[in-house]
Motif scaffolding. Structure first.
Motif, PDB file in Angstrom:
ATOM      1  N   LYS A 190      15.019   4.850   4.649  1.00 42.31           N
ATOM      2  CA  LYS A 190      15.867   5.941   5.334  1.00 42.31           C
ATOM      3  C   LYS A 190      15.420   7.260   5.857  1.00 42.31           C
ATOM      4  O   LYS A 190      15.399   7.806   6.341  1.00 42.31           O
ATOM      5  N   ARG A 191      14.730   7.907   4.248  1.00 42.39           N
ATOM      6  CA  ARG A 191      13.829   9.299   4.865  1.00 42.39           C
ATOM      7  C   ARG A 191      13.507   9.442   5.673  1.00 42.39           C
ATOM      8  O   ARG A 191      13.031  10.545   6.461  1.00 42.39           O
ATOM      9  N   ALA A 192      12.344   8.112   5.814  1.00 44.26           N
ATOM     10  CA  ALA A 192      11.373   8.152   7.326  1.00 44.26           C
ATOM     11  C   ALA A 192      12.366   8.909   8.560  1.00 44.26           C
ATOM     12  O   ALA A 192      11.381   8.942   9.346  1.00 44.26           O
ATOM     13  N   ILE A 193      13.366   7.623   8.606  1.00 50.68           N
ATOM     14  CA  ILE A 193      14.321   8.091   9.697  1.00 50.68           C
ATOM     15  C   ILE A 193      14.671   9.277  10.210  1.00 50.68           C
ATOM     16  O   ILE A 193      15.020   9.915  10.934  1.00 50.68           O
ATOM     17  N   GLU A 194      14.953  10.030   8.647  1.00 46.52           N
ATOM     18  CA  GLU A 194      15.359  11.103   8.502  1.00 46.52           C
ATOM     19  C   GLU A 194      14.628  12.144   9.186  1.00 46.52           C
ATOM     20  O   GLU A 194      15.042  13.185   9.820  1.00 46.52           O
TER      21      GLU A 194
ATOM     22  N   LEU B 209       6.230  11.382   1.845  1.00 42.65           N
ATOM     23  CA  LEU B 209       6.376  10.211   2.746  1.00 42.65           C
ATOM     24  C   LEU B 209       5.367   9.188   2.333  1.00 42.65           C
ATOM     25  O   LEU B 209       4.254  10.164   2.205  1.00 42.65           O
ATOM     26  N   PHE B 210       5.499   7.606   2.135  1.00 44.95           N
ATOM     27  CA  PHE B 210       4.221   7.084   2.082  1.00 44.95           C
ATOM     28  C   PHE B 210       4.188   6.207   2.944  1.00 44.95           C
ATOM     29  O   PHE B 210       5.215   5.257   3.178  1.00 44.95           O
ATOM     30  N   ILE B 211       3.250   6.718   3.766  1.00 42.27           N
ATOM     31  CA  ILE B 211       3.005   5.368   4.546  1.00 42.27           C
ATOM     32  C   ILE B 211       1.741   4.509   4.776  1.00 42.27           C
ATOM     33  O   ILE B 211       0.269   4.554   3.913  1.00 42.27           O
ATOM     34  N   VAL B 212       1.933   3.126   5.048  1.00 35.10           N
ATOM     35  CA  VAL B 212       1.248   2.156   4.509  1.00 35.10           C
ATOM     36  C   VAL B 212       0.925   1.461   5.746  1.00 35.10           C
ATOM     37  O   VAL B 212       1.913   1.007   6.627  1.00 35.10           O
ATOM     38  N   ASP B 213      -0.618   1.008   5.920  1.00 33.99           N
ATOM     39  CA  ASP B 213      -1.149   0.845   7.702  1.00 33.99           C
ATOM     40  C   ASP B 213      -1.222  -0.234   7.027  1.00 33.99           C
ATOM     41  O   ASP B 213      -2.331  -1.062   5.662  1.00 33.99           O
ATOM     42  N   GLY B 214      -0.800  -1.524   7.248  1.00 32.53           N
ATOM     43  CA  GLY B 214      -0.499  -3.358   6.962  1.00 32.53           C
ATOM     44  C   GLY B 214      -1.494  -4.040   7.566  1.00 32.53           C
ATOM     45  O   GLY B 214      -1.336  -5.271   6.844  1.00 32.53           O
ATOM     46  N   VAL B 215      -2.268  -3.526   8.242  1.00 31.28           N
ATOM     47  CA  VAL B 215      -2.966  -4.288   9.222  1.00 31.28           C
ATOM     48  C   VAL B 215      -3.433  -5.461   9.466  1.00 31.28           C
ATOM     49  O   VAL B 215      -3.269  -6.723   9.737  1.00 31.28           O
ATOM     50  N   CYS B 216      -4.800  -5.504   8.133  1.00 29.27           N
ATOM     51  CA  CYS B 216      -5.209  -7.055   7.590  1.00 29.27           C
ATOM     52  C   CYS B 216      -4.416  -7.001   5.956  1.00 29.27           C
ATOM     53  O   CYS B 216      -4.818  -8.268   5.378  1.00 29.27           O
ATOM     54  N   ALA B 217      -3.382  -6.549   5.741  1.00 30.79           N
ATOM     55  CA  ALA B 217      -2.292  -7.015   4.604  1.00 30.79           C
ATOM     56  C   ALA B 217      -0.635  -7.822   5.107  1.00 30.79           C
ATOM     57  O   ALA B 217      -0.757  -8.912   4.461  1.00 30.79           O
ATOM     58  N   THR B 218       0.398  -7.256   5.601  1.00 39.21           N
ATOM     59  CA  THR B 218       1.051  -7.851   5.804  1.00 39.21           C
ATOM     60  C   THR B 218       1.441  -9.133   6.292  1.00 39.21           C
ATOM     61  O   THR B 218       0.726  -9.762   7.308  1.00 39.21           O
ATOM     62  N   GLY B 219       1.818  -9.744   5.229  1.00 33.44           N
ATOM     63  CA  GLY B 219       2.502 -11.270   5.453  1.00 33.44           C
ATOM     64  C   GLY B 219       1.428 -11.969   4.441  1.00 33.44           C
ATOM     65  O   GLY B 219       1.466 -13.329   4.155  1.00 33.44           O
TER      66      GLY B 219
END
Lengths: 280, 280
Positions: free
Chosen positions: B112-116, B67-77
């Motif tokens: 979807k696979r993260a929810i699974e 699984l690829f988890i991205v911390d977007g805290v100073c990025a997203t948007g």
């Protein structure tokens, strides 16, 4: 949450409107050792006010080593709740109830032994762990995570307003609003669910012939939204909060619209009497 | 959080200002199976912009089941972040960064696979469990817990403002502010820490002879608060955010006060040149 987090629990239930049998509580506490007892001070679904002080006395007598956790959600700030005198270990509450702040903050108070208990168990949470926040509370220049700064300012203002009014007067305001709402609803033939009602909210059962969805739907068309009853009482009544920042005038409008809607649904209503009951 | 929650982790570190060695990442992923890889898109402490797209390609090639988890805290948007194209499984971010909303909300996106995956593991949280919120998101009349309603309205307005401006224009606004701040600071002799700098914040190292506490203390007296650098860089520089709702005028004032403070501390400064560098 207990089931979700796989914490083993035993429940002592009361019938809707009643509170837990205190002799049964005493008996249960004698039979088995419990790490903690939790009690909801004001039950959101029925408006029952628990006798926290007496429960505390039973705990002190039978099982003083058990932690006493009080859910203060529809109580804290709006009704007397004595952390030290009642030997409570944890009170938890939300900002949006009697503390009259927008939702989003959880407020927690811990006794020394509750903190010690936390120290001896594995954490189940990261951001919600009190041990992570204590250093920040002790020294505001320290950082753990960014809190809801705006809501802190709102809470600060609310607490200032409450203490400016005086806590006793704030309690009285709740009692006064509760009395007015209940008098008006009695006049409409509605029955209060709680035998020991809280001053912060009221749960009423409909008189014969009122259909829940029709009633609340029509009331909404008049601009007043009230909550349905839950679980065993589902469809049998409604819940109305009179805590926090709600004003007498707002409740006057709500009560008046409730009377109007009852009339529309064929109940014989004297709106004047209802309003008089509220105002006097 | 991983250590706190007893999740086993291996870390690949980079020197301050640099990013993780991608060949080392590839090698590590080949040697051992990982359930998840986490990557911070913009590192708050150094202002480095990670190459999320390339990391994703390596993952797809070497360990596509991770699984690829991205911390977007100073990025997203504030910077391009392509959830689907880059095959990200979770992006998490806060409301108070490039999304220009007061702090208090956590925003999460799941594949979807993260929810699974969540379905197949034991929950570690109750209120923060995505499975508890899905029914509410699918049907707004359902209830789980009271969210920060006011912050939702604020977020809604922010997102509306951002999409009204157009996401590409919003990205450009960040790039433009970054360029101006950096030009001005270069004029003052400050060095950017990040070799691959993010458009949302800048971390600068002081020139010779500037003491961190004295500088930031004086600057505060002038009404401008900036953050210190962390860990290995502690005391060696400062951090300045130029994301979200911050305006060019606010940054002009900050830059001007920084120049003034440098002058007070004995650095030879042409304030005109600094302001020109910012404005041109």
């Amino acid at each position: 949450p207990a089931k979700h987090l796989e914490i083993e629990v035993d429940k002592i239930k009361a019938n809707p409107g009643e509170h837990v049998d205190l002799e049964l509580l005493r008996k249960t506490l004698k039979e088995k050792h419990y790490t903690a007892v939790t009690l909801t001070h004001v039950d959101t679904s029925t408006g029952v006010l628990a006798d926290v002080e007496t429960v505390s006395k039973i705990l002190q007598e039978v099982s003083p080593e058990t932690l006493f956790i009080v859910d203060g959600v529809c109580a804290t700030g709006g009704v007397k709740e004595e952390f030290d005198n009642w030997k409570i270990d944890v009170i938890l509450t939300g900002s949006q109830k009697a503390l009259a702040t927008p939702p989003g903050l959880t407020l927690l108070t811990f006794s020394k032994r509750a903190i010690e208990k936390r120290n001896s168990i594995k954490p189940r949470t990261y951001y919600g762990d009190i041990l992570k926040w204590i250093p920040v509370m002790e020294d505001g220049t320290k950082y753990f995570a960014t809190p809801s700064v705006n809501l802190f300012f709102a809470l600060h203002q609310s607490l200032k307003d409450i203490f400016d009014m005086g806590l006793e007067n704030y309690f009285k305001k709740h009692e006064d609003l509760a009395r007015r709402v209940r008098n008006a609803m009695n006049e409409l033939g509605l029955k209060l669910v709680a035998k020991r009602p809280a001053p912060t909210l009221s749960v009423f059962l409909y008189p014969e012939g009122i259909d829940d969805k029709t009633f609340r739907g029509r009331l909404k068309d008049h601009g007043v939204v009230i909550a349905n009853t839950l679980a065993e009482l589902y469809g049998k009544g409604f819940r109305i909060g009179h805590m926090g920042s709600i004003t007498k005038d707002e409740l006057l409008v709500a009560v008046s619209k409730i009377a109007e809607t009852f009339e529309e649904l064929g109940v014989k209503v004297s709106k004047g009497n209802v309003i008089n009951a509220f105002l006097s």
